[in-house]
Design an enzyme around this catalytic site. Structure first.
Site, short mmCIF file in Angstrom:
data_model
loop_
_atom_site.label_atom_id
_atom_site.label_comp_id
_atom_site.label_asym_id
_atom_site.label_seq_id
_atom_site.Cartn_x
_atom_site.Cartn_y
_atom_site.Cartn_z
N LYS A 78 4.68 25.51 8.77
CA LYS A 78 3.83 26.67 9.01
C LYS A 78 3.31 27.20 7.67
O LYS A 78 3.98 27.04 6.64
CB LYS A 78 4.65 27.78 9.68
CG LYS A 78 4.95 27.55 11.15
CD LYS A 78 5.70 28.74 11.74
CE LYS A 78 6.10 28.49 13.18
NZ LYS A 78 4.96 28.42 14.12
N ARG A 126 9.40 23.48 23.12
CA ARG A 126 9.28 22.76 24.39
C ARG A 126 10.22 21.55 24.43
O ARG A 126 10.69 21.17 25.50
CB ARG A 126 7.81 22.36 24.61
CG ARG A 126 7.25 21.42 23.58
CD ARG A 126 5.72 21.35 23.61
NE ARG A 126 5.11 22.55 23.06
CZ ARG A 126 3.81 22.75 22.99
NH1 ARG A 126 2.96 21.85 23.45
NH2 ARG A 126 3.32 23.87 22.47
N ASP A 156 5.97 21.42 14.94
CA ASP A 156 6.02 22.86 15.18
C ASP A 156 5.98 23.18 16.69
O ASP A 156 6.23 24.31 17.09
CB ASP A 156 4.86 23.54 14.45
CG ASP A 156 5.05 25.03 14.30
OD1 ASP A 156 6.17 25.52 14.56
OD2 ASP A 156 4.08 25.72 13.91
N GLU A 174 8.17 22.63 18.80
CA GLU A 174 9.58 22.22 18.94
C GLU A 174 10.27 22.90 20.11
O GLU A 174 11.19 22.33 20.70
CB GLU A 174 10.34 22.52 17.63
CG GLU A 174 10.87 23.96 17.47
CD GLU A 174 9.80 25.03 17.50
OE1 GLU A 174 8.64 24.73 17.16
OE2 GLU A 174 10.11 26.18 17.87
N ASP A 201 12.45 33.59 16.82
CA ASP A 201 12.13 32.50 17.75
C ASP A 201 13.29 32.16 18.70
O ASP A 201 13.24 31.18 19.43
CB ASP A 201 11.69 31.27 16.94
CG ASP A 201 10.67 30.41 17.67
OD1 ASP A 201 10.08 30.91 18.64
OD2 ASP A 201 10.50 29.24 17.28
N1 BES Z 1 7.64 29.68 17.77
C1 BES Z 1 6.29 29.27 17.80
C2 BES Z 1 5.41 30.17 18.67
C3 BES Z 1 5.24 31.58 18.20
C4 BES Z 1 4.14 31.94 17.45
C5 BES Z 1 6.14 32.56 18.58
C6 BES Z 1 3.98 33.25 17.05
C7 BES Z 1 5.97 33.87 18.18
C8 BES Z 1 4.90 34.23 17.42
C9 BES Z 1 6.17 27.85 18.37
O1 BES Z 1 7.25 27.02 18.14
C10 BES Z 1 4.99 27.22 17.71
O2 BES Z 1 5.04 27.02 16.53
N2 BES Z 1 3.98 26.95 18.49
C11 BES Z 1 2.79 26.37 18.01
C12 BES Z 1 2.43 25.26 18.96
C13 BES Z 1 1.37 24.34 18.44
C14 BES Z 1 1.90 23.51 17.28
C15 BES Z 1 0.96 23.45 19.58
C16 BES Z 1 1.72 27.44 17.99
O3 BES Z 1 1.72 28.31 18.85
O4 BES Z 1 0.89 27.43 17.08
ZN ZN Z 2 9.11 28.00 17.85
ZN ZN Z 3 7.10 25.98 16.27
#
Ligand code: BES
Ligand code: ZN
Ligand code: ZN
Length: 488
Positions: free
Chosen positions: A268, A342, A338, A340, A279
């Site tokens: 990230k 799921r 990222d 992860e 998370d």
């Molecule tokens: N934990 C994040 C989602 C998240 C984002 C939670 C902001 C709380 C606040 C998740 O694991 C993630 O990184 N999701 C990605 C998915 C993408 C790579 C398909 C996302 O939402 O950008």
């Molecule tokens: Zn996450």
């Molecule tokens: Zn993630």
């Protein structure tokens, strides 16, 4: 904090702060009139001067020296007469806020139909008193101030409602505490220990798997996501069976427990990464719900499953392009490390459906896309089972938590197709919250299932009624209402 009732006259409530509620456009209540008479018209004069109309959160404060037993009066607007659970909790929390701000150790609360609203008032008081300050040194100039008692001016029969509300408030506060703790404090083992502590109770049993057992079990999603981190993963299964009951028709709660999500090799950006200690909000919510279960002892069985680990960057991190064999046997091509949550949830869901529950609800801070779609206050709800999602949405309504259903559009599901494995873990750019849910759908078997994406409402950027800045504990109250409604 002690929660009690007081049946005497409002003028005789002897605690420090007395809070009176009034609905929008309602006439002055008998309680208000009694206070006003005792104060020689000072309250009605202030109401007139400030044009108080009972609008939600509108306020009139009055310091009094004699005439009534309390030292300060706060008249606080309740808004519409059909004020919902959330508005009632906000009202009670604002009463507590005022008590803390003005350093009164005790607060009395009067509102119309207090007895009917006792549960929400009890919850609101406990939620309003929550602060995350364990990790701060004590400032000798400004020592921490806590209120010791809240009293509802209502018949003694209101005590039962107050106690239920307080138990629910404590359950939400447990979830808040776990989410607020940073990743170096709230590890997967910390979450496992909370489950073990709950399992001290004979109605509970707990099973915790460590890294080797998770691997031996074949939970390929959790193995992969956790393998770059030094901190060992935990798979946690906590079961509540009511006394003399069985686990037939159980409700199964599943929580995402990423104690930190750096994104892994698909790392990230620095800006925003610091927030990713939250998370594990889904796992905190299901643990909070189990705490409510342990206090309130419903007559339905409840399973709780948490998959917990850290998504870290390391020599052993899983890679974009890796193909994982999941617990269910399906294979997944990793296109983004990222995505992860799921992968972890997929193994939890496969385990959950093996238990043959009546229905599964999973909670996860799953996608930024859900926040883009619904904003920071609303949970995204997804399901292919009309009856089960109907129950979950109704529970959200009762609890006063905002849920909004999003469609599992079959056209979008094609976006998860993989050339090299059964599916990929990454959908196309548009509809990211939906394709994440559709990924999970591959692992829930035939069991009725609802997925709740709490990425938005898991944390708040400021105090707002019963919401405290930081973790909100979202989901706990909805889950409790679901369990409560399922009681025979
Ligand atoms: N934990 C994040 C989602 C998240 C984002 C939670 C902001 C709380 C606040 C998740 O694991 C993630 O990184 N999701 C990605 C998915 C993408 C790579 C398909 C996302 O939402 O950008
Ligand atoms: Zn996450
Ligand atoms: Zn993630």
């Amino acid at each position: 904090m002690k929660l009690t009732t007081f049946e005497g006259a409002v003028t005789e409530f002897g605690g420090g702060l007395l809070v009176l509620g009034r609905h929008s456009e309602a006439e002055a209540s008998t309680a208000e009139k009694a206070i006003d008479d005792a104060l020689g018209g000072a309250l009605s004069a202030a109401i007139e001067r400030l044009r108080f109309k009972g609008k939600s959160r509108q306020r009139v404060t009055l310091d009094v020296a004699g005439g009534i037993a309390a030292s300060r009066v706060l008249l606080l607007g309740l808004g519409d007469t059909d004020c919902d659970a959330m508005a009632l909790r906000d009202f009670a929390a604002l009463a507590v806020d005022e008590a803390i701000a003005s350093r009164f150790e005790t607060v009395g609360i009067w509102l119309p139909e207090a007895e009917t609203h006792a549960q929400q008032i009890g919850a609101g008081v406990v939620l309003g008193a929550y602060r995350f300050d364990q990790l701060k040194s004590v400032d000798p100039e400004n020592p921490k101030f806590e209120i010791s008692a809240a009293t509802l001016l209502a018949p003694a029969a209101a005590q039962a409602g107050l106690d239920i509300g307080a138990a629910l408030g404590e359950a939400v506060n447990l979830a808040r505490e776990l989410v607020n703790e940073p990743a170096n404090v709230c590890t997967p083992e910390r979450l496992a220990q909370v489950a073990r502590d709950l399992a001290e109770d004979p109605c509970f049993t707990v099973k915790v798997l460590g890294r080797d057992e998770i691997r031996a079990e074949g939970m390929g999603g959790i193995v992969a996501v956790s393998q770059g981190a030094a901190v060992p993963p935990r798979f946690i299964h906590l079961t509540y069976i009511p006394e003399g009951g069985t686990d037939e028709n159980a409700i199964c709660l599943v929580g995402k427990g990423l104690t930190f999500d750096s994104g892994g090799l698909s790392i990230k950006p620095a800006k925003g990464m610091e927030e990713m200690y939250i998370d594990m909000g889904g796992s905190a919510a299901v643990l909070g719900a189990m705490k409510a279960v342990s206090s309130l002892r419903p007559n339905v069985a409840v399973h709780m499953i948490v998959g917990s680990c850290e998504n870290a960057v390391g020599a052993d991190s899983y890679r974009p392009s890796d193909i994982l064999t999941m617990y269910s046997g399906k294979t997944v091509e990793v296109l983004n490390t990222d995505a992860e949550g799921r992968l972890v949830l997929a193994d939890c869901l496969h385990y959950a459906q093996n238990l043959k529950p009546r229905g599964i609800v999973d909670l996860a801070t799953l996608t930024g896309a859900c926040m883009i779609a619904l904003g920071p206050y609303t949970t995204g709800a997804f399901s292919d089972d009309e009856t089960w999602i109907g129950e979950v949405l109704a529970a959200g309504e009762t609890a006063g938590e905002k849920l909004w259903r999003l469609p599992l559009d079959p056209k979008l599901a094609d976006g998860l197709k993989s050339k090299r494995a059964d599916i990929t873990n990454l959908g196309p750019r548009w509809g990211g919250a939906i394709t994440a849910a559709q990924f999970l759908q591959h692992f829930k078997g035939e069991t009725p299932w609802v997925h709740l994406d709490i990425a938005g409402p898991a944390i708040a950027d400021k105090n707002d009624g019963h919401i405290r800045v930081g973790a909100t504990g979202v989901g706990v109250l909805t889950l409790w209402s679901l369990i409560d409604a399922a009681q025979a």
